[in-house]
Design an enzyme around this catalytic site. Sequence first.
Site, PDB file in Angstrom:
ATOM      1  N   SER A 160       4.071  32.089  30.215  1.00 12.22           N
ATOM      2  CA  SER A 160       3.666  30.979  31.067  1.00 12.22           C
ATOM      3  C   SER A 160       2.196  31.104  31.458  1.00 12.22           C
ATOM      4  CB  SER A 160       4.528  30.944  32.337  1.00 12.22           C
ATOM      5  OG  SER A 160       4.356  29.744  33.049  1.00 12.22           O
ATOM      6  N   ASP A 212      -0.095  30.060  34.187  1.00  7.44           N
ATOM      7  CA  ASP A 212      -0.043  29.525  35.550  1.00  7.44           C
ATOM      8  C   ASP A 212      -1.413  29.696  36.206  1.00  7.44           C
ATOM      9  OD1 ASP A 212       2.823  29.002  35.403  1.00  7.44           O
ATOM     10  OD2 ASP A 212       3.025  31.177  35.411  1.00  7.44           O
ATOM     11  N   SER A 227       4.252  26.598  31.384  1.00 12.40           N
ATOM     12  CA  SER A 227       3.028  26.748  32.167  1.00 12.40           C
ATOM     13  C   SER A 227       3.073  25.837  33.380  1.00 12.40           C
ATOM     14  CB  SER A 227       1.784  26.399  31.326  1.00 12.40           C
ATOM     15  OG  SER A 227       1.613  27.309  30.265  1.00 12.40           O
TER      16      SER A 227
END
Length: 374
Positions: free
Chosen positions: A289, A291, A251
């Site tokens: 991830s 983000d 992340s």
Amino acid sequence: MKQTYLFLIFVSMALNISAQKRLRDYGVKIGVMKTGTLNAITDVKGVKVGHTTIQQGDTINTGVTAIIPAEGNLFQSKVPAAIYIGNGFGKLMGISQVKELGNIETPIVLTNTLSIATAADAIIDYSVSQKENQNLRSVNAIVGETNDSYLNDIVGRHVKKQHVLEAIENAKNGVMAEGNVGAGTGTVCFGFKGGIGTASRVLPKASGGYTVGVLVQTNFGGVLQIDGVPVGVALNQYFLNNQLNDPADGSCMIVVITDAPVTSRNLERIAKRAMMGLAKTGGIASNGSGDYVIAISNAEGLRVAHDSKEKLQAVQELRNDEVSPLFLATIEATEEAILNSLFAAKTLKGKNGTIQALPIDKTIGLLREYKKIN
């Protein structure tokens, strides 16, 4: 004893800050815009950052980073804000109210994935403890996270409320630590040791002279590039090169703060540009991830009073035609903040193995080879 312990921590952090070399210290310049004096998010007036780093043996490597975006009581005088999701495999707390109302009313806390509830509880304690908030009945805590479970015993949930409160209460402006500190203590980026990074840009006077500051918590993967140089490929460390040992999941938390007068609508547009900065470093926002970009304006004229007898709120904000310089500033500062997190990070042995720091000498050699350093 506790005071002596804290004193030693602060002395150690001060020595680490003074010893850290950043990307520009090697002659590498990202983009075309000027940096702020510190090249940090704290170049934006009123912004403070605090870290609590938690390390014990080889299994506990985690921490907390707190960002206070403006002076004063944030609950009573809120700041315009927006949140943009680059990829939503994450546990960011407080997003829906920011989306709905377009403002933030607490410090922003970054930590590890399984400590977000503890961090939120601490933010609530902090908010209700302020004298002006005696009649508080609700507060929207903003907590971001990345998963540091490779280097940290994340299930042990070693972040406690006092760690979060220490990060908030010890937050300061000026030079700030990067790399293996706070919420970046146990993170991994591009297969190398990640961490906390920061950078800033100042717009030309003709564009308003505003400042944009960025802070990142890097814990993601892809194919590392530095100023266009394929560093990850050259170092044989990149996604799909060895899919078993070099996953791109992870992340990245990105916090963008500006003193430019922009409200939540244009702050969301600014937040989107931060993902372009991430992409320029080779990040791919993989399936696993989380983000997220949190964008804030702390311009004094845009603060939102919690209580007011006025029915209308009159604000002056930049026209759409005037925000493009802020877009470029955000892209450049995000790219450089991510790279600064890598340059500041140190090799770390953790719960499941050792993650090496980016090999600086080899990296600088590649940048010289590609004529990125004069």
